[in-house]
Design an enzyme around this catalytic site. Sequence first.
Site, mmCIF file in Angstrom:
data_model
loop_
_atom_site.group_PDB
_atom_site.id
_atom_site.type_symbol
_atom_site.label_atom_id
_atom_site.label_comp_id
_atom_site.label_asym_id
_atom_site.label_seq_id
_atom_site.Cartn_x
_atom_site.Cartn_y
_atom_site.Cartn_z
ATOM 1 N N GLU A 1 0.816 -1.226 0.000
ATOM 2 C CA GLU A 1 0.000 0.000 0.000
ATOM 3 C C GLU A 1 0.845 1.270 0.000
ATOM 4 O OE1 GLU A 1 -0.358 -2.527 2.151
ATOM 5 O OE2 GLU A 1 -2.279 -3.426 1.583
ATOM 6 N N PHE B 1 -6.040 -0.051 5.493
ATOM 7 C CA PHE B 1 -4.793 -0.033 4.719
ATOM 8 C C PHE B 1 -4.693 1.230 3.853
ATOM 9 C CE2 PHE B 1 -6.157 -4.683 4.725
ATOM 10 C CZ PHE B 1 -5.700 -4.859 6.014
ATOM 11 N N ASP C 1 -14.152 -10.399 10.166
ATOM 12 C CA ASP C 1 -12.695 -10.325 10.133
ATOM 13 C C ASP C 1 -12.104 -9.712 11.406
ATOM 14 O OD1 ASP C 1 -12.236 -11.595 7.777
ATOM 15 O OD2 ASP C 1 -12.000 -9.790 6.564
#
Lengths: 281, 318
Positions: B61, B86, B120
């Site tokens: 990233e 991110f 998640d």
Amino acid sequence: MKHTISELEDIASQVRRDCLRMVHAVQSGHPGASLGCADFFTALYFEVLNHNPKFTMAGAGEDLFFLSNGHISPVWYSVLARSGYFDVSELATFRKLDSRLQGHPTTHEGLPGVRIASGSLGQGLSVAIGAALAKKIDGDKSLVYALMGDGELQEGQNWEALMFAPFHKVDNLIASVDYNGQQIDGPTEKVLSLENLQAKFEAFGWHVITSDGNDMGEITKALHYAISLTGKGKPILNLMSTQMGYGVDFMVGTHKWHGAAPSDAQLEVALGQLKETAGDY
Amino acid sequence: MKKYTYTEKKDTRSGFGAGLHEAGKRNENVVALCADLVGSLKMDAFIKDFPERFVQVGIAEANMMGIAAGLTINGKIPFTGTFANFSTGRVYDQIRQSIAYSGKNVKICASHAGLTLGEDGATHQILEDIGLMKMLPGMVVINPCDYNQTKAATLAIMDYEGPVYLRFGRPVIPVFTPEDQKFEIGKAWMVNEGTDVTIIATGHMVWRAIEAGEKLAELGIDAEIINIHTIKPLDEEAILKSVKKTGCVVTCEEHNKYGGLGESVARLLTTEYLAPQEFVAVNDSFGESATPDQLMTKYKLDPADIVAAAQKVMKRKK
């Protein structure tokens, strides 16, 4: 050749004088690697780059240069001024209030020649890759150059960029590493060793050339050779050996002048070793 | 209470994907970058039609933000795509130096923001991104409320010159704003005019605010509901006008109460017009694994929490 080697050496001598006088005037800045890279910058701006000092941000149809290790701003500012981007008198404003010549280079104050801010290390190669990709999308055949310090290769983002460029065949890019083996806290091999850089770059897929960055004839030749390697499917990495502080006997080869300014007396001795060839600002 | 209905539920990230595809058709300078999350960001249509204008960066990233900055230099308009975590915290210094301080025209497009990422868990559920991004000088911060508004916002930021953070999410939610809406950056959207309390909501919380408004109406409370899709620049005029009328405010966001929309509103009110405020936001906590609905309930972001906050803040009115 636009200039003889001797003429380029004269320009580099004046650039070194500028660097020292700028840093001395505000008792801050980074003279060590500025001196070490003076020959490279002179060769690049006065001999190698196809560039227009009537600056536009887009730089369509001209070569672009990105400095990743922004702390060596004195040498870049001097070369930009000496090659016509702005008046040399502006060098006297370095690091002062309301100056376009910030401690680290920025686009924020509109200084001609600068296309990205740098100083926080490890970011310049990614930006140069982006600019090179844009040229490819546009069918612009001119080239993109970048300079990184060797110490900043300890930043992980560089290795993301080093992995990206060969895979995406960014072959209009010539990246140079100022391989002086020094960083703020000491020699790189003691702080965090870079080990075999050439092998690492080659393993990542770059076409690596080596050069002596403090020999004007050789660095000029090396950059022309690098140009001949563009367009062949690989990005080019110029692993350029230099000495920090090159040109001044008491500054050369040590990290101690990485970010320290000379005193009045030290400046006088240093300037005595560097010919004034184009007139001090 | 104005009646809002919907015929389908869609995810805001699909609104981004559709907007990006349309942006690619409208402007050949639009380029897209992704860090190995093409499917999650719904970028497939753009990639199919404009493969030469798409850059797959891999799981890198920081490099993506730098490349995006470099792409702007000759006039390209790069849209970066990855998860919100991110897109911000992981690459804050790259955004700060190479994009914001350098004034580069990069559109940072961030999916899976907030708790509604779900199972998640906290490593991926960023609740600090609005705060991080709004603190950067010159950064525009947008968090649209449904599929149609996210698509419209994606097209609007293409035409805006300067760095933008566009935040959207993973779950399917009601599509209740018009398909042909004009998205004006920095302009609040009046959802419902009312007189008793101002409810200011952003992103996924706007539909929840509508549901809360319906419950409040049943209780005889006339709530004014405002969709603040642009957190920066904040539509100060619209907020002040409303609070001067109602005398109190509830802010709603799927974000930490520190640094988010609520604090922007509080800063405005303390300097311009003092009024009591309640925060419906995450109380300085990380998230955890569960379904989105379970998490919104546990972290007190349900319509019932907005109703309770409205009742509480109204009691503090002078």
